[in-house]
Design a protein around this motif. Sequence first.
Motif, PDB file in Angstrom:
ATOM      1  N   UNK B 190       1.001  -1.215  -0.046  1.00  0.00           N
ATOM      2  CA  UNK B 190       0.014  -0.003  -0.056  1.00  0.00           C
ATOM      3  C   UNK B 190       0.813   1.211   0.065  1.00  0.00           C
ATOM      4  N   UNK B 209      -5.693 -13.198   2.079  1.00  0.00           N
ATOM      5  CA  UNK B 209      -6.175 -12.126   1.774  1.00  0.00           C
ATOM      6  C   UNK B 209      -5.449 -10.884   2.639  1.00  0.00           C
ATOM      7  N   UNK B 211      -4.885  -8.167   4.863  1.00  0.00           N
ATOM      8  CA  UNK B 211      -5.482  -7.554   6.149  1.00  0.00           C
ATOM      9  C   UNK B 211      -5.370  -6.123   6.207  1.00  0.00           C
ATOM     10  N   UNK B 236     -10.490 -10.368   8.787  1.00  0.00           N
ATOM     11  CA  UNK B 236     -11.843 -10.501   9.439  1.00  0.00           C
ATOM     12  C   UNK B 236     -13.008 -11.567   9.273  1.00  0.00           C
ATOM     13  N   UNK B 237     -12.496 -11.951   7.990  1.00  0.00           N
ATOM     14  CA  UNK B 237     -13.529 -13.138   7.580  1.00  0.00           C
ATOM     15  C   UNK B 237     -13.229 -14.527   8.240  1.00  0.00           C
TER      16      UNK B 237
ATOM     17  N   UNK D   1      -9.589   0.608  -1.230  1.00  0.00           N
ATOM     18  CA  UNK D   1     -10.790   0.751  -0.238  1.00  0.00           C
ATOM     19  C   UNK D   1     -10.975  -0.340   0.816  1.00  0.00           C
ATOM     20  N   UNK D   3      -9.760  -2.167   2.938  1.00  0.00           N
ATOM     21  CA  UNK D   3      -9.099  -2.416   4.230  1.00  0.00           C
ATOM     22  C   UNK D   3      -8.892  -1.098   4.977  1.00  0.00           C
ATOM     23  N   UNK D   5     -10.447  -0.594   7.484  1.00  0.00           N
ATOM     24  CA  UNK D   5     -11.229  -1.396   8.552  1.00  0.00           C
ATOM     25  C   UNK D   5     -11.122  -0.345   9.781  1.00  0.00           C
ATOM     26  N   UNK D 200     -17.349   0.398   3.517  1.00  0.00           N
ATOM     27  CA  UNK D 200     -16.943   1.560   3.145  1.00  0.00           C
ATOM     28  C   UNK D 200     -16.851   1.579   1.377  1.00  0.00           C
ATOM     29  N   UNK D 237     -20.516 -12.740   6.610  1.00  0.00           N
ATOM     30  CA  UNK D 237     -19.479 -13.323   5.862  1.00  0.00           C
ATOM     31  C   UNK D 237     -19.910 -14.172   4.706  1.00  0.00           C
ATOM     32  N   UNK D 240     -19.175 -11.745   1.982  1.00  0.00           N
ATOM     33  CA  UNK D 240     -17.717 -11.733   1.570  1.00  0.00           C
ATOM     34  C   UNK D 240     -17.448 -12.904   0.879  1.00  0.00           C
ATOM     35  N   UNK D 241     -17.919 -14.124   0.956  1.00  0.00           N
ATOM     36  CA  UNK D 241     -17.610 -15.270   0.364  1.00  0.00           C
ATOM     37  C   UNK D 241     -18.086 -15.186  -1.257  1.00  0.00           C
ATOM     38  N   UNK D 244     -15.512 -12.980  -2.691  1.00  0.00           N
ATOM     39  CA  UNK D 244     -14.196 -13.665  -2.988  1.00  0.00           C
ATOM     40  C   UNK D 244     -14.443 -14.896  -3.580  1.00  0.00           C
ATOM     41  N   UNK D 264      -8.739 -10.684  -6.973  1.00  0.00           N
ATOM     42  CA  UNK D 264      -8.328 -11.773  -6.268  1.00  0.00           C
ATOM     43  C   UNK D 264      -7.176 -12.651  -7.081  1.00  0.00           C
ATOM     44  N   UNK D 266      -6.515 -15.593  -6.142  1.00  0.00           N
ATOM     45  CA  UNK D 266      -7.168 -17.153  -6.550  1.00  0.00           C
ATOM     46  C   UNK D 266      -8.485 -16.825  -5.591  1.00  0.00           C
TER      47      UNK D 266
END
Lengths: 631, 239, 154, 309
Positions: B190, B209, B211, B236-237, D1, D3, D5, D200, D237, D240-241, D244, D264, D266
């Motif tokens: 980043x 992934x 983090x 987080x996942x 964007x 992360x 978090x 976000x 979750x 997200x899945x 992903x 991604x 993978x």
Amino acid sequence: MTQILKTGKELDALREKLKKQRESVKQTITICGGTGCHGYGCQKVIDAFRQELASRKLEKEVELRVSGCHGFCERGPLALLAPSGIFYQRIDVADVPAIIEKTVMKGELIDKLLYVLEDGKKAAHEKEVPFYARQNRLVFANNQRINADSIEDYIAVGGYAALPKALAMKPEAVIDEVKKAGLRGRGGGGFPTGRKWETVRKAQPGEKRYVICNADEGDPGAYMDRSLLEGNPHSVIEGMVIGAYAIGANEGYIYVRNEYPLAVKNARIALDKAREMGLIGKNILGSGFDFDIIISRGGGAFVCGESTALMASLEGKIGEPRAKYIHTAEYGLWNKPSCLNNVETWANVPMIINNGSEWYSKIGTATSKGTKIFSVVGKIKNTGLVEVPMGVKLREIIFDMGGGIPNGKKFKAVQTGGPSGGCIPESLLDLPVDFDELTKAGSMMGSGGLIVMDENTCMVDIARYFTEFLSEESCGKCVPCREGVRHMLEILNRICKGEGKAGDVELLEEMSEAITDASLCALGGTAPNPVLSTIRYFRNEYDAHILEKRCPAGACKALINYSVIDKNCTGCTACARVCPTQAAVATDKPAQGAIKGKVNPKLKMHKIIDEKCIRCNMCFEACKYDAVQIK
Amino acid sequence: MSKITITIDGEKVEATAGEMLMDVCRRKGIFIPTLCDHKDLMPYGVCRICIVEWDRGDWSKMITSCNFPVKEGQVFRTNSEKVIRERKMIMEFTLARSSKTPEIIELAKILGVESSRFPTQDEGCILCGMCIRACSEVVEANAIGFAQRGSHRKISSPFYHEATDCIGCGSCSYICPTKYIEMKEDADTRTLPIWNVTFEMAKCKKCGQKIAPKKQIEFLKKRAKNLPEGWFDLCQNCR
Amino acid sequence: MDISHVDKICKDHGNRQDQLIGILQDVQAQYRYLPQKPLERVSELLGIPIAQVFSVATFFRAFSLEPRGKNVCQVCMGTACHVRGAQRLLEEIERGFGIVAGQTTKDANVTLETVNCVGACALGPVIVVNEEYHGRMDGTKTAKLIEDLKTKGE
Amino acid sequence: MSNFSVYASRLAEKTEHFTPGHRACVGCAEALAVRLVAKALGDNVIMVNATGCMEIISSPYPDTSWDVPWIHTLFENTAAVAAGVESALKVLRRRGKVKDPRRIKVVAMGGDGATADIGFQALSGMLERGHDVLYICYDNEAYMNTGIQRSSATPFGASTTTSPAGEKSKGQQTWKKNMPAICAAHGIPYVATACPSYPFDLMAKVKKAVSIQGPCYLHVLSVCPTGWRSASDLAIRMGRQAIESGVFPLYEVENGEWKLSMDFEKLIPVADYMKGQGRFRHLTEQDIAGIQEHVTKEWHALRKKCGLE
């Protein structure tokens, strides 16, 4: 051996002792050791006196005092002889033996060192000099009576007498006394000091609180705070201790400009001495009250005259102000109640306690009490510091004390209040000087700088100068001040270069409204004052620049030309020698001007090539025959 | 906190003593423009666009609503001619500085300013200080600050070099109202070009992934107590 | 660079945050400017973030982050000096050294700075060279001053 | 964007314009999505809400969860009403009746049924006419409000009451209608997909969409624990899945330019995403392999569009 004073009585006893000591000395010579006189080389004079006295073994009989500024900086180096009261000015090292020989030993006057009055007579004593005669020196009085670095001197002349008196009073009573006296802050705003103290005392019960002395005198052209702190630091310290006692503070700061090295040094010495004697520190004079002062040096930022900026800078942050909807009296330094006053204000305090509020409030006008020190500088004969009661007319200060304008020029305006103030024209010179009257005239008291301008000063250029100053000194935090003042400067620069447009003045006025109203602190809020006041009183000069592309005062470089008056040019080549760009050159014609009544045909007449001229003014200065003219 | 009543534009409004005027206005649906106010940061009061007129009876005073704590009985005008006129002038100043920034152009239009009469610049940063305030007040990393002063003022990393205290959380970029502060990310790193920093990203031990920057995780580890072992190793996942 | 002086300076000031400006003044006096390493040490000792120390160091006029010359020549631009022609003197010095205010000559001999009032208004225009005041300056005196400074550099 | 978090969450808008107390099911990700969207929009907005879950749960008489102007419309005319509101605002402004100098944002919202099926032609018309409206589709992949009937946005193989899985049937027999692509094909300035599992990203996209003049379309995948027959605590979750695994990629189409929001290296297996959902329970490994193949193909096609392959 320094004595630690445990009670007021011990202090009184010490004072008596010191007084006697002082009286036992037969003669004293007081040399002004202010920064102004240092600039004239007074250190050499002091050394010469020391040597002379030593060689004549007179050290015991004649005491040499190096005091703080006497105020009459124009005529330095200055010496004051006691008990004869003889006042010498413009002393040279070479004069020293004569002074000792004639004046000190035989009591004769040395004619050439006396001040020449307007009618050609000579004044032997300060009182006869108009500059001093009309002053009412209260705050400034001790400056020439004591060694700047001697606490004993200060005590001997009655210093620290107010302290035990105040410590015996209830804090509320001290505040009450200051309130009744009508003392207003001398830093510029003129806020009633007693009321400020009261707010601080009442804010955040149980919390720590601070007193701060603002010695960051940022106003260019004002130097009374410097002179006070250099010459009589104990009066400031005494005022601070009394103030701290009144509001219940145990810690104080003196925030002083680093550009004032002598003030830093003398204040530091004074604090150490006062601490040694127990006049600051733990359990002051047995009253159970603890208070100490630390010196913090500023870094050179005009904006730090703003209380919140000063406090931020004390906290080790950048000196940017914050909104004052919450007062620093309630949430100031480290978010604690804080009382900030400037040097002159603090120095007024011991006087009020000593003489009582009734005495004090008799001096001055209805709303502005006491005396005020002004620095009278610029195009004036007698530059220096004057202390006058509030309400004195500007005309008296400038013409009677200041001696008017030198070189037979005409008075044009006087700038009061520093960069935030305004220019006052001749028509308003009968204005009594007090906080409210000056504000009404579109200027302000400020810290008391009076910059006198003559007919060769261009008012647009002055407005431009102050705007440039403020643009540089703006902290840059808020938009109107950072961006607005910058754009104002850009417009004024254009006008001074002859690139002004019709409507520029109106735009400046329009911008001023938003900058005044919407700026975060007083720096931005008053930044348009110089522009507005010059527009108000000297609109014709703006018009001349904009419409006729002409600078009536002959000051704006882009709008003037240098030329040679043929009949005056003697061909002396002085202009050609100093000209850095070879713009002043000889022609092949013989010069017409006469040197000592004779025309020398071998010398060639000179001329100035306009394209090469950079308007550095060197030829004008160099020409002894008034042959170079500015149009 | 005691309830008080103030008057805004002729209407009585209930508020809490000490509450900032802007918040009261917002609650009432009164539009107050601002460029530097953020609810999660201390009021800073620098854009000055939020000025309103405080009616004191026979005189009035301009104040910034974002940092003005209200008191019982005060009277304000948010749309008087003076307010509108002065807001426009300030907007002109800001627009001259950031003449090509869409957010500024839009707000200027809303306030009725089409163009600026002053020489224009194309500065993306409006010096609202949100990035610096977020970094110190919220993140507490204190990695960035202002440099210089007056018209030379700018936001900067120390010595204009790498911001050594930056943890790469990106709050500055997130909060920047003009999108001047860029944050770039690729597979492993980043970058925040403005502070001259690039961070290696920590990856989830389970799913791989990204983090957060490794430095940020170190920073958090020091501050967060009583978290299960390996909490920071997973995304987080997968936690 | 030897930064051990910094520890002493900070200690003399009691490692107090409210003495930051004074400490920076002294650090500058030691190194003739404010180099990065000492500032980082100040930050560490006082517990003030380096970003804040840097902000302060660039905010105040008194500080320089660039090395300064052996001689520091300050032209007072206060009002009293201005009305008496300080601007022209500044320009003369700028021409004399071929630098503008804020710069240092290439041979690191002279740094030219402007200051806003040194509080010696009665002497205006004032030029301060290495803390020595030269009052009532004019073109000729300034020319001499420039020459003097140039010889000092040789 | 993705992360931002830790700290950004502390800086995010805290005022709620879609307030608590509504009647959504436990674990409803759609209500969460609406809440985040409302936050991002602020108070200067007019909401036009099609019939559907979000309308029903937020406005049971005499209560409301909305503290911004809100109008309920029918399934078929949401986009048309929003276009009308926007036009009316223009007229009122011209006549001086609306004095607020700010742009008032008009936002239309509906479920997948109201968007992809019943209100489709009105939406297409609005996009084509170029109204300054943001249309947000909250896609929970069936008519959940009326009892889980299939819509054209229901994914292949999902069991619903009208596409039940049984001996003869394997649930939904068609592939999910690609609404974002259809809207993008209208040539509008901004189309994007989002999911409340990435709050976000979602809020940034909403803010971006309303700042753009002209019609914009946002497609938000909203996990429905009731209709998907999944655990109510796993909605985030699951979202997200979905992303992903490439089942529901996040991307933007700005002025015809495709940009992947999250790439991604993978993808996780589609099976991982499906296994927590009752609606896919009947599928065999072979069925899932077929779906996996389709998803992988689509993913690569998308990456190609975005210039990544």
